[in-house]
Design an enzyme around this catalytic site. Sequence first.
Site, PDB file in Angstrom:
ATOM      1  CB  SER A 419      32.168  14.810   7.779  1.00 15.08           C
ATOM      2  OG  SER A 419      31.405  14.712   6.610  1.00 15.08           O
ATOM      3  CG  ASN A 490      29.622  14.365  12.008  1.00 16.00           C
ATOM      4  OD1 ASN A 490      29.073  15.258  12.679  1.00 16.00           O
ATOM      5  ND2 ASN A 490      30.265  14.605  10.889  1.00 16.00           N
TER       6      ASN A 490
END
Length: 694
Positions: A419, A490
């Site tokens: 991620s 993110n």
Amino acid sequence: MTDVIDKPTTSPISTTRHGDVLIVTSNNPPVNALGAAVRQGLVAAIDEAEKDDAIKAVVIRCEGQTFFAGADITEFGKPPVMPWLPSVVDTIENCSKPVVAAIHGTALGGGLEVALGSHYRIAVPDAKLGVPEVKLGLLPGAGGTQRLPRVAGVQKALEMVTSGTPIGAREAFSVGLVDRIAEGELLQHAVALADEVRDIRPLPKSSERDEKLKEARENPAIFDEFRKANARKFRGFEAPEANIKAVEAAVAKPYAEGVIDERNLFMGLMAGTQSRAQQYFFFAERKAAKIENIPENTRPRDVKKVGVIGAGTMGGGISMNFLSAGFPVTIVEMAQEALDRGTGVMRKNYEATAAKGRMTGEQVEKAMGLLKPTLDFDALADCDLIIEAVFETMEIKKDVFGRLDKIAKPGAILASNTSYLNIDEIAASTSRPQDVVGLHFFSPANVMKLLEIVRGAKTAPDVLVTAMQLAKKIRKVAVVAGVCHGFIGNRMLMPRQVEATKLLLEGATPEQIDRVHVEFGMPMGPFQMADLAGVDIGWHRDPSRIENIRDALCAIDRWGQKKGAGFYDYDDKRRPSPSPVVQQIIEDFAAKQGVTRRDISDEEIVERTLYTMVNEGSKILEEGMAQRASDIDVVWVYGYGWPVYRGGPMFWADTEGLEKIVAGLRNQEARMGSDFSFSQLLLDKAAKGEKFSR
Ligand code: T1G
């Protein structure tokens, strides 16, 4: 009398005769949207039927993948072209001869309204019927809110207009929305039905049917009960309430008056920001599937077998996506206990879905039957796509990819679910960087629709095309991201978290910051999200090392909901309450750092958390880490629950006005210090009065 109109040269509507039945066919790919030429053609066809005594009945049908899928959304916001859809539907209903709608694919929005204006409806078993206007921030504006309750009943109509979810043909038949199911060739059955009803009079006009309104007339409380039962889901949205009001008018007023209410409510929504945002988002979502800078007609690779490394939360969720789509999945773990736990969780998740009636028992067994759990890493050798979902450290990822490089078959796609980490660095640990790509799923991976496809410098075009095609097959919405820390979603989350944490030290409370975000329309605020995901994510695990508020919480086991305490205290039903312990930790940290606490305004919280996200999104754009501003919006709506009625961060910034965003950030620049720097693209656009979302 129908409007006198010039027949367009190449009308998408054609008519043929089948005996004394007029067959009206629309051929307007890709989805038979009811654009001006289609509307004009339909009116002309009804005119033809009226004028020719030899015609005893009419069938309306569509070529291609689907019956009319609604008004032509690309016409919205442009000067209306006659005839408009409500009058087309009325023309159909007022035809003196029976009109049969022959439905396949999806009869949606205006398409279902055309079918409701027809006197009879016949559908193939796998057809779907729905009114998704609410997803565009609208309501069925061609009589749908008035005819649908009269045909399908008030409760079913309320569910359909406020959810936008289509129902299947058999359910439609059971509620009376469809008169017949065509088990076989649709046109043949439609003509047979037309023959059968040719002499029935009076013609059954949906707008004149009243029997299904009686119950609601006697019990108007059902509307407020419906509102209450759905308050959470509708929170912040304007369209659901307008849809409910329109159906209420159908019950309380004669059709002729109710349809005026519908028109006024429709125009009100159409003029609002929310419908503009949701219409923008409809196209944004589809644009995200288009990959820039790859050769035309790049062919996808053939993926028959999938491999997943890691049977933890992510590995299990990822596997479920492919199993549910019918792919065999080989899942690899290092220890039997972990493997058993992982496959057990997958089965439990499937069984929970089945318990909600969204899967059958045999579908569960079929999916689990495609799963091949193993401790043998080499079992991945015959997989066409291998996705690793192991610990989030570069060292472990590199080791896994190094091993994959030795055993994976030539042409296998090697994907990382990382991620944050650098895909190029991971790819460099193989001899085949062109086969390496990031596939960043969002947790829970079997639920969240967003997938970030991270394009490495050397990722081959056909790998990207394959990933995009697979995303659609596993019912994900995919967005291509560049290689940077945190990719798109993110990466924008980071400045929000940094500023939110600093605001705690400066005087805001977790509940104030979260409230501002929830009132804005987010499903939860930064600290509620931290408690849900786990405060300990990314923590160094050394309780003696306390350098920030997060360390302090983790050091005393306040890891979030899973521990019954995080930024909030939780009762046994996981209901949160402000924590004096956390407040004291914050104040102690502020004192230690010599921060003078003060009252923080809600708008400062917006400027320092939401405006900074826009600034970061602008940097992502100027660095080419996203293909387009609308992709960033797709990431935030599907990945983090950004309210779709605000279009996404970049669309919202445009509605705020980029000058206002820049001014707000200038207000906060000193407080944000070196954590913040302006995106030049944002400054340039603001100065020129430009927008992100064209
Ligand atoms: N108008 C214009 N273009 C449309 C369209 C529409 N209604 N629906 C789809 N397209 C385009 C889409 O942009 C894409 O274009 C291509 O068709 C294929 O779509 C008065 C006011 C029908 C289930 O909301 O749900 O009626 O990207 O990729 O996955 O009451 O399209 O190829 O250039 O989605 O097979 C209400 C919206 C309108 C239905 C097919 N109707 N469409 O899904 O293909 S408002 C809708 C869909 C209305 C009246 C009101 C889906 C689909 P491109 P796709 P798909």
